[in-house]
Structures are given as structure tokens and as C-alpha cells.
Design a protein around this motif. Sequence first.
Motif, mmCIF file in Angstrom:
data_model
loop_
_atom_site.group_PDB
_atom_site.id
_atom_site.type_symbol
_atom_site.label_atom_id
_atom_site.label_comp_id
_atom_site.label_asym_id
_atom_site.label_seq_id
_atom_site.Cartn_x
_atom_site.Cartn_y
_atom_site.Cartn_z
ATOM 1 N N GLU A 1 -28.715 -40.493 56.182
ATOM 2 C CA GLU A 1 -28.473 -39.710 57.391
ATOM 3 C C GLU A 1 -29.245 -38.395 57.349
ATOM 4 O O GLU A 1 -29.846 -37.985 58.353
ATOM 5 N N GLN A 2 -29.244 -37.724 56.190
ATOM 6 C CA GLN A 2 -29.998 -36.482 56.078
ATOM 7 C C GLN A 2 -31.478 -36.717 56.316
ATOM 8 O O GLN A 2 -32.124 -35.984 57.064
ATOM 9 N N LEU A 3 -32.028 -37.729 55.671
ATOM 10 C CA LEU A 3 -33.456 -38.000 55.802
ATOM 11 C C LEU A 3 -33.810 -38.496 57.197
ATOM 12 O O LEU A 3 -34.911 -38.260 57.681
ATOM 13 N N GLY A 4 -32.874 -39.176 57.847
ATOM 14 C CA GLY A 4 -33.165 -39.790 59.136
ATOM 15 C C GLY A 4 -32.870 -38.937 60.338
ATOM 16 O O GLY A 4 -33.277 -39.289 61.457
ATOM 17 N N THR A 5 -32.183 -37.806 60.144
ATOM 18 C CA THR A 5 -31.821 -36.989 61.303
ATOM 19 C C THR A 5 -31.972 -35.489 61.104
ATOM 20 O O THR A 5 -32.050 -34.746 62.081
ATOM 21 N N GLN A 6 -32.003 -35.004 59.855
ATOM 22 C CA GLN A 6 -31.837 -33.575 59.619
ATOM 23 C C GLN A 6 -33.070 -32.860 59.085
ATOM 24 O O GLN A 6 -33.064 -31.634 58.955
ATOM 25 N N ILE A 7 -34.120 -33.574 58.760
ATOM 26 C CA ILE A 7 -35.371 -32.931 58.356
ATOM 27 C C ILE A 7 -35.987 -32.243 59.571
ATOM 28 O O ILE A 7 -35.975 -32.777 60.668
ATOM 29 N N PHE A 8 -36.530 -31.035 59.377
ATOM 30 C CA PHE A 8 -36.998 -30.287 60.542
ATOM 31 C C PHE A 8 -38.236 -29.453 60.239
ATOM 32 O O PHE A 8 -38.500 -29.065 59.099
ATOM 33 N N CYS A 9 -38.979 -29.180 61.301
ATOM 34 C CA CYS A 9 -40.113 -28.268 61.249
ATOM 35 C C CYS A 9 -39.580 -26.839 61.217
ATOM 36 O O CYS A 9 -38.716 -26.472 62.014
ATOM 37 N N SER A 10 -40.096 -26.028 60.318
ATOM 38 C CA SER A 10 -39.583 -24.663 60.171
ATOM 39 C C SER A 10 -40.047 -23.733 61.280
ATOM 40 O O SER A 10 -39.700 -22.557 61.287
ATOM 41 N N GLY A 11 -40.812 -24.257 62.246
ATOM 42 C CA GLY A 11 -41.223 -23.446 63.385
ATOM 43 C C GLY A 11 -40.124 -23.200 64.389
ATOM 44 O O GLY A 11 -40.266 -22.355 65.286
ATOM 45 N N PHE A 12 -39.018 -23.922 64.261
ATOM 46 C CA PHE A 12 -37.836 -23.684 65.090
ATOM 47 C C PHE A 12 -36.586 -24.114 64.341
ATOM 48 O O PHE A 12 -36.496 -25.236 63.839
ATOM 49 N N PHE A 13 -35.624 -23.220 64.246
ATOM 50 C CA PHE A 13 -34.287 -23.559 63.766
ATOM 51 C C PHE A 13 -33.357 -22.423 64.164
ATOM 52 O O PHE A 13 -33.777 -21.294 64.405
ATOM 53 N N ALA A 14 -32.087 -22.743 64.278
ATOM 54 C CA ALA A 14 -31.070 -21.752 64.615
ATOM 55 C C ALA A 14 -29.993 -21.785 63.540
ATOM 56 O O ALA A 14 -29.636 -22.859 63.037
ATOM 57 N N ASP B 1 -23.654 -25.187 61.000
ATOM 58 C CA ASP B 1 -24.375 -24.146 60.261
ATOM 59 C C ASP B 1 -25.768 -23.931 60.835
ATOM 60 O O ASP B 1 -26.253 -22.803 60.903
ATOM 61 N N THR B 2 -26.407 -25.030 61.202
ATOM 62 C CA THR B 2 -27.804 -24.985 61.626
ATOM 63 C C THR B 2 -28.016 -25.937 62.792
ATOM 64 O O THR B 2 -27.427 -27.014 62.844
ATOM 65 N N VAL B 3 -28.884 -25.532 63.706
ATOM 66 C CA VAL B 3 -29.238 -26.359 64.852
ATOM 67 C C VAL B 3 -30.755 -26.510 64.888
ATOM 68 O O VAL B 3 -31.487 -25.519 64.729
ATOM 69 N N ILE B 4 -31.227 -27.723 65.100
ATOM 70 C CA ILE B 4 -32.654 -27.996 65.189
ATOM 71 C C ILE B 4 -32.899 -28.843 66.434
ATOM 72 O O ILE B 4 -31.962 -29.343 67.056
ATOM 73 N N TYR B 5 -34.175 -28.994 66.779
ATOM 74 C CA TYR B 5 -34.521 -29.807 67.955
ATOM 75 C C TYR B 5 -35.948 -30.303 67.775
ATOM 76 O O TYR B 5 -36.878 -29.747 68.332
ATOM 77 N N ASP B 6 -36.125 -31.317 66.959
ATOM 78 C CA ASP B 6 -37.464 -31.886 66.804
ATOM 79 C C ASP B 6 -37.386 -33.260 66.160
ATOM 80 O O ASP B 6 -36.320 -33.751 65.827
ATOM 81 N N PHE B 7 -38.554 -33.861 66.010
ATOM 82 C CA PHE B 7 -38.660 -35.229 65.516
ATOM 83 C C PHE B 7 -39.398 -35.273 64.176
ATOM 84 O O PHE B 7 -39.997 -36.289 63.830
ATOM 85 N N GLN B 8 -39.326 -34.190 63.403
ATOM 86 C CA GLN B 8 -40.032 -34.127 62.131
ATOM 87 C C GLN B 8 -39.543 -35.206 61.164
ATOM 88 O O GLN B 8 -40.288 -35.627 60.272
ATOM 89 N N PHE B 9 -38.303 -35.654 61.345
ATOM 90 C CA PHE B 9 -37.765 -36.681 60.453
ATOM 91 C C PHE B 9 -38.604 -37.958 60.485
ATOM 92 O O PHE B 9 -38.529 -38.785 59.569
ATOM 93 N N LYS B 10 -39.401 -38.135 61.535
ATOM 94 C CA LYS B 10 -40.255 -39.314 61.607
ATOM 95 C C LYS B 10 -41.434 -39.229 60.646
ATOM 96 O O LYS B 10 -42.072 -40.249 60.351
ATOM 97 N N ASP B 11 -41.745 -38.022 60.176
ATOM 98 C CA ASP B 11 -42.854 -37.829 59.234
ATOM 99 C C ASP B 11 -42.452 -36.814 58.170
ATOM 100 O O ASP B 11 -42.830 -35.649 58.230
ATOM 101 N N PRO B 12 -41.658 -37.239 57.179
ATOM 102 C CA PRO B 12 -41.215 -36.299 56.134
ATOM 103 C C PRO B 12 -42.297 -35.932 55.134
ATOM 104 O O PRO B 12 -42.059 -35.123 54.237
ATOM 105 N N SER B 13 -43.500 -36.503 55.279
ATOM 106 C CA SER B 13 -44.560 -36.239 54.300
ATOM 107 C C SER B 13 -45.028 -34.789 54.322
ATOM 108 O O SER B 13 -45.662 -34.338 53.351
ATOM 109 N N HIS B 14 -44.745 -34.050 55.396
ATOM 110 C CA HIS B 14 -45.092 -32.644 55.446
ATOM 111 C C HIS B 14 -43.906 -31.755 55.062
ATOM 112 O O HIS B 14 -43.963 -30.537 55.215
ATOM 113 N N ILE B 15 -42.849 -32.382 54.570
ATOM 114 C CA ILE B 15 -41.656 -31.655 54.142
ATOM 115 C C ILE B 15 -41.444 -31.796 52.640
ATOM 116 O O ILE B 15 -41.249 -30.811 51.933
#
Length: 333
Positions: A167-180, A138-152
Motif C-alpha cells: 500500500e505504501q509503495l502503491g499509493t504513498q510515494i510522492f514527488c517532493s515538489g508538492f506536499f502538505a 499527517d501528510t497530504v499529496i496529489y500526484d502519480f509518482q508511485f507509478k515510477d518509484p525509480s526516482h525515489i
Amino acid sequence: MTDGIYTLANDAVLDQLIAFLNSVEANAGGYPVAVFAYDEQISQVAAEIERRPQVTLLADPELFAPWEEFSRQVWDTHPTAFKQWQAQGIQGVRRIGANHRYAAFDKAAPFERFIYFDADVVVLNSVEFIFNQLDHHDTVIYDFQFKDPSHIFNLDSPYFKTLFTPEQLGTQIFCSGFFASHRGRFPVAERQWLVAQLATGEADLLYPRAPNQSLLNYMMLRSQKSIYNFAIHLPPTESTGCAVTSTHFEERDCLVFDHGKRLTFLHYIGVGAGIFKRLTEGENLDCPYRETFLAYRFLHQPHQRPQWRGKPQPLHRPPSLLKRIRQKLGLKF
């Protein structure tokens, strides 16, 4: 199937937008681009887009209206958001124009599959591999935001670890500046369901200081969308960073490399629009990876690119001795 790239802009970020569009033209692979209007201040943006046959401007209020209403409904469920924003002099939803990116999901949006980039991004490689992955997720991301969820999310919320899987918290949290993702992934009925879940108390999880980013992550994770993160799935020999806050990247031939690996995109996150304006007007500022930004900003006008002599000035100058003394003494004049 129509694939395309979205961004979001107004006249305040014109320099970033020009660099972004030029970088897409040079590197992304010939995809059409559509620019969501952040607000009504878009006269310069419209003039720039008029010169670009592959780029269109999406500024119809009717496209944004249902997503603005959705945003208001969402934040009405939050216990303190509107009070916080009002205390800061903000009327309504904070930066509601940023939520115009949600219109990429609208059934009237032009692209069936899309990649969204913030305008303060330069694209440095083909994005075909991202579209290809949308065949499976459904969605593709490419970042490491999951390392700092405090801004999410609000990490103090009891819902933070109970509502989502590790798994969601450790791999799927993302910066909204890029997503597909795909057009139509959030129909009206699903949006109403999300608002209803938030109204049960889950809104406590949202982070009012980054409302569009927090909500977008909640939408994706709560509705169990399949999310693929290249930062997790690519082998270390292929994966790269993407944020300008990384200090080890190498600029070479209008591209950027992470330990020899070419970046797909570079996000100038945290660099304000005023900095880009000062750079393009010739001020010698020590902005990270400024050569790459300027290469794309002046891709079609190289003779207008600033030429500097001497040492660049820091972006944030230390306070003067007099100011430090006043601060120490608690003086406000």
C-alpha cells in the motif's frame, strides 16, 4: 491555527518565483506565503518579496542548520553517495539547499499547517480542500509518482519491497515538489531514530541522484506517517494530473484543464530555469503550457509580456548535419 504556503528559491529561479507568487495570489485563496532561501544568492528574491505584504523571506542560517546537519548525518550512512557526488565535483551533500524545505517541520517555522510547492509551479485553484484533509492525516499529496518509484528509491535494494508495504509503495510515494503537512512532525528524537535505522543498512534504499526527494519519502514512510493521496482517493471524474509532461491538458483563460477538469496546480518539472529566462526575455520557444506560465509571470506587467510572430523554436534543437557526422565518426573536435 496558522495555515500557509511555502516555496524555495534563489535568484536563479526568479522568473518562476514571480509566476508562482502571482498564481497563489490569483487562485489559492489568500494564504500567506513564506519563501525558504535556497542559498545566499537571494538579493533579487528579497527585492521582489519586499513588494509583497503577504510574502516573507526565511533566510536565517540558524533555521536551516539543524536540517543540514540531519542531511549530512543521513548521507553519511549511505555506502557510496559521497563518493558519487565527489566524482561529479560536488562537495558535501548534493543540492543541500533543496533540503531547506525540511525546515517547514521545524518548531520555529511560521505555519502550523503548510503546503509546500516548488517554485516552478503555478497554482490554478483553491487549496482549501488540501488544508481540510490535514485535519485527518499527517501528510497530504496529489500526484502519480508511485507509478515510477525509480526516482525515489534504489529499486535494486533488498529493502525496497521488504521495508514498506504494498500500500505504501502503491499509493504513498510522492514527488517532493508538492506536499502538505504539519509543523513539528519530525522532532529531534525521531530524526535521530531515522538516522539510526539508516545506519543498519537501510541507507542502501536511498537514491543519491535525488537526495531531498528520496530522504523525504523515507522519512514519511519509515515513520509510518498517515499519507493521503488525492490522486488515489478522488473519483476519476474529479482527479487531474499536475505535471507539465502531460501533453493533453488544455489552456484556457489563464487556467489549465485535464479533460475538462480544472487543475489545482501545474508543475513545470524538468523545464530548466534557463528556459524560463529565455522565454521572459522574448525568445520564441516551444515550451509546454508556456501561455499559462507567461500569464502569471506578467500578471501585473502585461505590457511587458513577449509578443511573438512565426513558429516557436523547439527547446532542444536537433544536432546539425556536421555535428551528427562528427558524432558518428567519434570525433571530439
